[in-house]
Write a protein that holds these residues in place. Structure first.
Motif, mmCIF file in Angstrom:
data_model
loop_
_atom_site.group_PDB
_atom_site.id
_atom_site.type_symbol
_atom_site.label_atom_id
_atom_site.label_comp_id
_atom_site.label_asym_id
_atom_site.label_seq_id
_atom_site.Cartn_x
_atom_site.Cartn_y
_atom_site.Cartn_z
ATOM 1 N N LYS A 32 8.198 -18.378 13.006
ATOM 2 C CA LYS A 32 7.370 -17.375 12.348
ATOM 3 C C LYS A 32 5.987 -17.317 12.986
ATOM 4 C CE LYS A 32 5.619 -20.381 8.713
ATOM 5 N NZ LYS A 32 5.451 -20.582 7.289
ATOM 6 N N ALA A 33 5.304 -16.206 12.725
ATOM 7 C CA ALA A 33 3.921 -16.021 13.145
ATOM 8 C C ALA A 33 3.167 -15.363 12.013
ATOM 9 C CB ALA A 33 3.856 -15.139 14.395
ATOM 10 N N GLU A 34 1.880 -15.669 11.918
ATOM 11 C CA GLU A 34 1.028 -15.026 10.922
ATOM 12 C C GLU A 34 0.233 -13.931 11.620
ATOM 13 O OE1 GLU A 34 -1.351 -17.797 8.750
ATOM 14 O OE2 GLU A 34 0.392 -18.891 8.022
ATOM 15 N N ILE A 35 0.182 -12.779 10.985
ATOM 16 C CA ILE A 35 -0.561 -11.629 11.499
ATOM 17 C C ILE A 35 -1.549 -11.216 10.420
ATOM 18 C CG2 ILE A 35 -0.388 -9.248 12.289
ATOM 19 C CD1 ILE A 35 2.509 -9.910 13.131
ATOM 20 N N VAL A 36 -2.808 -11.075 10.789
ATOM 21 C CA VAL A 36 -3.846 -10.718 9.825
ATOM 22 C C VAL A 36 -4.285 -9.284 10.077
ATOM 23 C CG1 VAL A 36 -6.144 -11.266 8.957
ATOM 24 C CG2 VAL A 36 -4.621 -13.110 9.705
ATOM 25 N N LEU A 37 -4.336 -8.507 8.994
ATOM 26 C CA LEU A 37 -4.804 -7.124 9.041
ATOM 27 C C LEU A 37 -5.748 -6.899 7.868
ATOM 28 C CD1 LEU A 37 -4.668 -4.192 10.153
ATOM 29 C CD2 LEU A 37 -2.765 -3.826 8.590
ATOM 30 N N TYR A 42 0.081 -11.521 6.917
ATOM 31 C CA TYR A 42 1.494 -11.169 6.886
ATOM 32 C C TYR A 42 2.263 -12.195 7.713
ATOM 33 C CZ TYR A 42 -0.190 -6.678 5.222
ATOM 34 O OH TYR A 42 -0.819 -5.686 4.498
ATOM 35 N N ILE A 43 3.518 -12.419 7.361
ATOM 36 C CA ILE A 43 4.381 -13.352 8.084
ATOM 37 C C ILE A 43 5.456 -12.548 8.807
ATOM 38 C CG2 ILE A 43 5.945 -15.327 7.903
ATOM 39 C CD1 ILE A 43 3.080 -15.971 7.047
ATOM 40 N N LEU A 44 5.558 -12.763 10.114
ATOM 41 C CA LEU A 44 6.603 -12.141 10.928
ATOM 42 C C LEU A 44 7.614 -13.227 11.274
ATOM 43 C CD1 LEU A 44 7.575 -9.601 12.488
ATOM 44 C CD2 LEU A 44 6.293 -10.489 14.450
ATOM 45 N N ARG A 45 8.874 -13.000 10.900
ATOM 46 C CA ARG A 45 9.932 -13.985 11.147
ATOM 47 C C ARG A 45 11.072 -13.352 11.922
ATOM 48 N NH1 ARG A 45 13.107 -16.037 7.484
ATOM 49 N NH2 ARG A 45 12.984 -14.314 6.040
ATOM 50 N N THR A 55 6.655 -9.857 6.062
ATOM 51 C CA THR A 55 6.393 -9.972 4.635
ATOM 52 C C THR A 55 4.921 -10.258 4.417
ATOM 53 O OG1 THR A 55 6.991 -12.322 4.663
ATOM 54 C CG2 THR A 55 8.703 -10.755 4.014
ATOM 55 N N LYS A 56 4.468 -9.948 3.218
ATOM 56 C CA LYS A 56 3.071 -10.176 2.855
ATOM 57 C C LYS A 56 2.922 -11.510 2.180
ATOM 58 C CE LYS A 56 -0.708 -7.646 0.901
ATOM 59 N NZ LYS A 56 -1.117 -6.469 0.177
#
Length: 56
Positions: A32-37, A42-45, A55-56
């Motif tokens: 997974k990776a965390e993406i901040v906006l 948000y979590i990208l898996r 997902t948020k």
């Protein structure tokens, strides 16, 4: 398994087209990776089936 960059895509990127990212480059641990906006994380898996879930 990572794919080599597509030469057509690389050429399009250099001409100002929409950026293209390999998900495996974003998800370096393979899970997974965390993406901040705008302060929201948000979590990208990548699923076992090779699908992407954000997902948020």
């Amino acid at each position: 398994m990572r794919r080599a960059p597509d030469p057509v895509t690389a050429a399009a990127q250099s001409q100002g087209a929409t950026p293209v990212y390999d998900a495996h480059d974003l998800i370096t641990d393979g899970v997974k990776a965390e993406i901040v906006l705008d302060g929201q994380t948000y979590i990208l898996r990548i699923t076992r089936a090779g699908k992407l879930i954000l997902t948020k």
